[in-house]
Write a protein that holds these residues in place. Structure first.
Motif, PDB file in Angstrom:
ATOM      1  N   SER A  65       0.823  -1.210   0.000  1.00  0.00           N
ATOM      2  CA  SER A  65       0.000   0.000   0.000  1.00  0.00           C
ATOM      3  C   SER A  65       0.861   1.266   0.000  1.00  0.00           C
ATOM      4  O   SER A  65       0.510   2.263  -0.619  1.00  0.00           O
ATOM      5  CB  SER A  65      -0.970   0.006   1.177  1.00  0.00           C
ATOM      6  OG  SER A  65      -0.259  -0.062   2.389  1.00  0.00           O
ATOM      7  N   ALA A  66       1.995   1.245   0.667  1.00  0.00           N
ATOM      8  CA  ALA A  66       2.888   2.405   0.696  1.00  0.00           C
ATOM      9  C   ALA A  66       3.857   2.398  -0.489  1.00  0.00           C
ATOM     10  O   ALA A  66       4.558   3.380  -0.720  1.00  0.00           O
ATOM     11  CB  ALA A  66       3.673   2.433   2.000  1.00  0.00           C
ATOM     12  N   GLU A  67       3.912   1.274  -1.206  1.00  0.00           N
ATOM     13  CA  GLU A  67       4.865   1.084  -2.303  1.00  0.00           C
ATOM     14  C   GLU A  67       6.287   1.397  -1.860  1.00  0.00           C
ATOM     15  O   GLU A  67       7.027   2.126  -2.514  1.00  0.00           O
ATOM     16  CB  GLU A  67       4.468   1.927  -3.523  1.00  0.00           C
ATOM     17  CG  GLU A  67       3.148   1.510  -4.129  1.00  0.00           C
ATOM     18  CD  GLU A  67       2.792   2.312  -5.366  1.00  0.00           C
ATOM     19  OE1 GLU A  67       3.427   3.360  -5.625  1.00  0.00           O
ATOM     20  OE2 GLU A  67       1.862   1.889  -6.069  1.00  0.00           O
ATOM     21  N   THR A 102      11.610   5.744   4.478  1.00  0.00           N
ATOM     22  CA  THR A 102      11.327   6.974   3.752  1.00  0.00           C
ATOM     23  C   THR A 102      11.398   6.676   2.258  1.00  0.00           C
ATOM     24  O   THR A 102      11.712   5.551   1.860  1.00  0.00           O
ATOM     25  CB  THR A 102      12.367   8.066   4.093  1.00  0.00           C
ATOM     26  OG1 THR A 102      13.632   7.667   3.546  1.00  0.00           O
ATOM     27  CG2 THR A 102      12.499   8.269   5.595  1.00  0.00           C
ATOM     28  N   ARG A 103      11.184   7.692   1.431  1.00  0.00           N
ATOM     29  CA  ARG A 103      11.294   7.479  -0.025  1.00  0.00           C
ATOM     30  C   ARG A 103      12.709   7.083  -0.429  1.00  0.00           C
ATOM     31  O   ARG A 103      12.915   6.474  -1.470  1.00  0.00           O
ATOM     32  CB  ARG A 103      10.883   8.743  -0.780  1.00  0.00           C
ATOM     33  CG  ARG A 103       9.397   8.893  -0.876  1.00  0.00           C
ATOM     34  CD  ARG A 103       8.943   9.935  -1.859  1.00  0.00           C
ATOM     35  NE  ARG A 103       9.345   9.903  -3.231  1.00  0.00           N
ATOM     36  CZ  ARG A 103       8.979   9.017  -4.147  1.00  0.00           C
ATOM     37  NH1 ARG A 103       8.240   7.998  -3.800  1.00  0.00           N
ATOM     38  NH2 ARG A 103       9.372   9.114  -5.399  1.00  0.00           N
ATOM     39  N   ASN A 104      13.688   7.436   0.403  1.00  0.00           N
ATOM     40  CA  ASN A 104      15.085   7.091   0.124  1.00  0.00           C
ATOM     41  C   ASN A 104      15.514   5.810   0.822  1.00  0.00           C
ATOM     42  O   ASN A 104      16.701   5.534   0.911  1.00  0.00           O
ATOM     43  CB  ASN A 104      16.006   8.227   0.557  1.00  0.00           C
ATOM     44  CG  ASN A 104      15.766   9.482  -0.233  1.00  0.00           C
ATOM     45  OD1 ASN A 104      15.394   9.431  -1.399  1.00  0.00           O
ATOM     46  ND2 ASN A 104      15.940  10.623   0.394  1.00  0.00           N
ATOM     47  N   GLY A 105      14.578   5.050   1.345  1.00  0.00           N
ATOM     48  CA  GLY A 105      14.913   3.837   2.090  1.00  0.00           C
ATOM     49  C   GLY A 105      15.068   4.152   3.568  1.00  0.00           C
ATOM     50  O   GLY A 105      14.592   5.169   4.063  1.00  0.00           O
ATOM     51  N   LYS A 139      17.693   1.013  -9.991  1.00  0.00           N
ATOM     52  CA  LYS A 139      18.090   0.765  -8.603  1.00  0.00           C
ATOM     53  C   LYS A 139      17.040   1.321  -7.662  1.00  0.00           C
ATOM     54  O   LYS A 139      16.327   2.263  -7.966  1.00  0.00           O
ATOM     55  CB  LYS A 139      19.460   1.347  -8.303  1.00  0.00           C
ATOM     56  CG  LYS A 139      19.515   2.842  -8.172  1.00  0.00           C
ATOM     57  CD  LYS A 139      20.920   3.260  -7.778  1.00  0.00           C
ATOM     58  CE  LYS A 139      20.964   4.738  -7.431  1.00  0.00           C
ATOM     59  NZ  LYS A 139      22.240   5.142  -6.888  1.00  0.00           N
ATOM     60  N   ARG A 140      16.976   0.700  -6.495  1.00  0.00           N
ATOM     61  CA  ARG A 140      16.083   1.157  -5.426  1.00  0.00           C
ATOM     62  C   ARG A 140      16.865   1.054  -4.127  1.00  0.00           C
ATOM     63  O   ARG A 140      17.400  -0.004  -3.793  1.00  0.00           O
ATOM     64  CB  ARG A 140      14.834   0.277  -5.374  1.00  0.00           C
ATOM     65  CG  ARG A 140      13.828   0.665  -4.309  1.00  0.00           C
ATOM     66  CD  ARG A 140      13.168   2.014  -4.641  1.00  0.00           C
ATOM     67  NE  ARG A 140      12.217   2.413  -3.651  1.00  0.00           N
ATOM     68  CZ  ARG A 140      10.902   2.406  -3.822  1.00  0.00           C
ATOM     69  NH1 ARG A 140      10.381   2.009  -4.957  1.00  0.00           N
ATOM     70  NH2 ARG A 140      10.110   2.808  -2.858  1.00  0.00           N
ATOM     71  N   GLU A 141      16.958   2.168  -3.400  1.00  0.00           N
ATOM     72  CA  GLU A 141      17.678   2.187  -2.135  1.00  0.00           C
ATOM     73  C   GLU A 141      16.881   1.434  -1.078  1.00  0.00           C
ATOM     74  O   GLU A 141      15.699   1.674  -0.904  1.00  0.00           O
ATOM     75  CB  GLU A 141      17.896   3.622  -1.655  1.00  0.00           C
ATOM     76  CG  GLU A 141      18.736   4.481  -2.592  1.00  0.00           C
ATOM     77  CD  GLU A 141      20.173   4.043  -2.681  1.00  0.00           C
ATOM     78  OE1 GLU A 141      20.660   3.382  -1.740  1.00  0.00           O
ATOM     79  OE2 GLU A 141      20.811   4.347  -3.689  1.00  0.00           O
ATOM     80  N   VAL A 142      17.551   0.523  -0.393  1.00  0.00           N
ATOM     81  CA  VAL A 142      16.966  -0.123   0.772  1.00  0.00           C
ATOM     82  C   VAL A 142      17.435   0.653   2.005  1.00  0.00           C
ATOM     83  O   VAL A 142      16.650   1.022   2.866  1.00  0.00           O
ATOM     84  CB  VAL A 142      17.365  -1.609   0.873  1.00  0.00           C
ATOM     85  CG1 VAL A 142      16.725  -2.259   2.088  1.00  0.00           C
ATOM     86  CG2 VAL A 142      16.990  -2.360  -0.401  1.00  0.00           C
ATOM     87  N   VAL A 143      18.736   0.926   2.073  1.00  0.00           N
ATOM     88  CA  VAL A 143      19.322   1.734   3.148  1.00  0.00           C
ATOM     89  C   VAL A 143      20.187   2.807   2.498  1.00  0.00           C
ATOM     90  O   VAL A 143      20.994   2.509   1.622  1.00  0.00           O
ATOM     91  CB  VAL A 143      20.204   0.881   4.094  1.00  0.00           C
ATOM     92  CG1 VAL A 143      20.829   1.750   5.175  1.00  0.00           C
ATOM     93  CG2 VAL A 143      19.405  -0.251   4.702  1.00  0.00           C
TER      94      VAL A 143
END
Length: 194
Positions: A74-76, A82-85, A125-129
């Motif tokens: 739901s938050a994707e 946060t949006r940055n992980g 890429k997608r930041e996790v941390v």
């Protein structure tokens, strides 16, 4: 005798010039913790080895994939991120705890990034941390992780949900809906001294 005294005086003057030059050179040269040396290279190599070991251990003990599946549809986004992980520490998972204990508690910052191929064929890429900008002396470790259609997303308490990846709205798209293989992703762990 005058000649011997002249040579002695000349030797003393030369020694003073040499010592003055050395003192000046030492004062001009700044040695900082970021100055390149064999010891800093050794530290970088050691950090890279530890990062590789942490990723390998997490893959072996089964904590890496659940962290990648710690996804809030739901938050994707990752649960509570946060949006940055995650920007203060690792994710609140078993793997995140291992990252915090291994690195953060020893004054070492880290970034954890998920790389995948998007539908348009671009590497994304997608930041996790994201704990900041890595220094020039950062070290990186990478690991490929295979996700299957029947892998289940995780609730915020880390338990498996009823939703499988093939049914979910996940950050990574299904590579081929006709196969059980969902996707192969690359996990990158970058570590550096704070």
């Amino acid at each position: 005798m005058d000649r011997a005294q002249a040579h002695t005086l000349e030797a003393i003057a030369a020694a003073m010039i040499l010592v003055s030059s050395l003192v000046f050179a030492l004062q001009v040269t700044a040695v900082t913790p970021l100055t390149g040396s064999t010891s800093s290279q050794h530290i970088e190599n050691q950090q890279a080895a530890v990062a590789e070991g942490v990723l390998a251990s997490a893959a072996e003990n089964g904590t890496l994939t659940p962290t990648l599946l710690y996804w809030n549809e739901s938050a994707e986004n990752w649960h509570g991120a946060t949006r940055n992980g995650y920007v203060r520490a690792g994710p609140p998972t078993a793997f995140g705890s291992a990252l915090n204990e291994t690195f953060l508690e020893r004054g070492i910052a880290f970034d954890l990034t998920l790389y995948y191929v998007a539908d348009d064929g671009d590497r994304t890429k997608r930041e996790v941390v994201d704990l900041g900008e890595p220094s020039d002396h950062a070290s990186a470790a990478r690991r490929l992780v295979t996700l299957s259609d029947d892998d289940r997303l995780r609730y915020s308490n880390e338990s498996a949900s009823e939703t499988t990846l093939s049914e979910a709205s996940y950050v990574v798209e299904d590579a081929d809906p006709r196969q059980r293989l969902y996707s192969v992703v690359e996990v990158e762990l970058v570590v550096w001294r704070m």
